[in-house]
Design a protein around this motif. Structure first.
Motif, PDB file in Angstrom:
ATOM      1  N   GLU A 164       0.828  -1.204   0.000  1.00  0.00           N
ATOM      2  CA  GLU A 164       0.000   0.000   0.000  1.00  0.00           C
ATOM      3  C   GLU A 164       0.862   1.253   0.000  1.00  0.00           C
ATOM      4  O   GLU A 164       0.605   2.211  -0.743  1.00  0.00           O
ATOM      5  N   LYS A 165       1.920   1.251   0.821  1.00  0.00           N
ATOM      6  CA  LYS A 165       2.807   2.412   0.893  1.00  0.00           C
ATOM      7  C   LYS A 165       3.537   2.639  -0.429  1.00  0.00           C
ATOM      8  O   LYS A 165       3.663   3.781  -0.894  1.00  0.00           O
ATOM      9  N   VAL A 166       4.008   1.566  -1.054  1.00  0.00           N
ATOM     10  CA  VAL A 166       4.767   1.701  -2.297  1.00  0.00           C
ATOM     11  C   VAL A 166       3.866   2.056  -3.474  1.00  0.00           C
ATOM     12  O   VAL A 166       4.196   2.928  -4.298  1.00  0.00           O
ATOM     13  N   SER A 167       2.711   1.384  -3.569  1.00  0.00           N
ATOM     14  CA  SER A 167       1.854   1.531  -4.755  1.00  0.00           C
ATOM     15  C   SER A 167       0.832   2.651  -4.640  1.00  0.00           C
ATOM     16  O   SER A 167       0.326   3.133  -5.650  1.00  0.00           O
ATOM     17  N   GLY A 168       0.494   3.028  -3.402  1.00  0.00           N
ATOM     18  CA  GLY A 168      -0.528   4.045  -3.211  1.00  0.00           C
ATOM     19  C   GLY A 168      -1.931   3.502  -3.124  1.00  0.00           C
ATOM     20  O   GLY A 168      -2.892   4.258  -2.991  1.00  0.00           O
TER      21      GLY A 168
END
Length: 301
Positions: free
Chosen positions: A149-153
């Motif tokens: 979630e943090k990397v991909s948004g």
């Protein structure tokens, strides 16, 4: 019979309650195959790519630069070729990332998302769930979801366990996380609802199969019996046969591939020809796994 006694006993000595409990931990329930696919499509095609990259040797505590470089090929050459092919044909796809792979290549993950493709959970470091100590699978899966979630948004809504290694605890973790679907179990060709000890879970299963996976035919591990034994033309023949029957039955054709495997020159060409064959049949709905799961939940036959 105590749990310790069960673990020491042989399967033919197990009481019925024990072996039934094992069978019912994650069981195929009602079919979620829809009566019809969107816009009159005859068949649904869901292409997916497990972007393992360097995590296979890392999982095995293998520090060999050679084997790590084989995984890096997936990032440097495989994914760019795959993205270009999908763009040429206007096809959405699903990409499953071990969290460590996403952390090594965040720019790749963001580019895949920008292309309109789905990102799904695929372990922390491609660990085997059934080999983990109690409680570790839950922590790693939740940490992987947070990382993606943090990397991909975007929060992932689906999971494919690494090597499809699904432990007796996996389904409970999936339910706790509120995931929409899993794509690790193989009880059918068509989507179905997962049952857990006789209870309907609401979780959609999008079944894969080793037959519809590039790795069994094309993997290479030096000093072992794992060698590419099927030429690209032979793999193409198998994949075409699987698609053609899915088309004739009006069902789902779900294909699993790996950038470091399918991304090589002779192999990306077979995927191009396969896509051309699929499109030539006409009336096909190309969709991400998330799109398929949502549609099947809403339109089960």
């Amino acid at each position: 019979m105590s749990g310790q006694a069960k673990s020491e006993s042989k399967p033919w000595e197990w009481p019925e309650a024990h072996w039934r409990g094992l069978v019912e931990a994650a069981r195929a329930g009602r079919s979620l195959a829809p009566r019809a696919w969107p816009e009159g499509a005859r068949c649904c095609v869901a292409l997916s790519f497990d972007a393992d990259h360097e995590t296979i040797p890392l999982r095995d505590a293998d520090a060999s630069p050679m084997r790590i470089s084989q995984g890096q090929y997936g990032n440097r050459k495989g994914v760019p070729r795959i993205r270009a092919l999908l763009e040429r044909h206007s096809i959405p796809a699903s990409f499953y990332y071990p969290a460590v792979s996403a952390l090594l290549h965040p720019e790749e993950v963001r580019a895949v998302v920008a292309d309109g493709h789905e990102i799904g959970i695929h372990s922390w470091i491609h660990e085997a769930n059934t080999a983990l100590p109690p409680g570790v699978e839950r922590e790693l899966t939740m940490r992987a979801a947070d990382t993606l979630e943090k990397v991909s948004g975007k929060r992932p809504l689906g999971i494919r366990t690494a090597s499809w290694d699904f432990s007796p605890d996996t389904l409970g973790i999936i339910r706790e996380m509120g995931l929409l679907y899993d794509s690790s179990l193989m009880a059918d060709d068509e989507p179905y609802e997962l049952m857990m000890h006789g209870e309907a879970t609401g979780v959609v299963e999008l079944p894969p199969e080793w037959i519809r996976d590039d790795a069994p035919y094309m993997n290479m591990l030096r000093f072992s019996a794992i060698r590419p034994y099927t030429p690209p033309s032979g793999v193409e023949e198998i994949f075409r046969a699987e698609f053609d029957m899915a088309y004739d039955e009006g069902g789902l054709f779900l294909l699993t591939m790996h950038p470091h495997v399918i991304g090589h020159r002779s192999r990306i060409a077979l995927l191009e020809r396969l896509v051309q064959h699929i499109k030539a049949r006409g009336k096909v709905w190309f969709a991400t796994h998330e799109q398929v799961a949502r549609y099947c939940l809403d339109n089960a036959g």
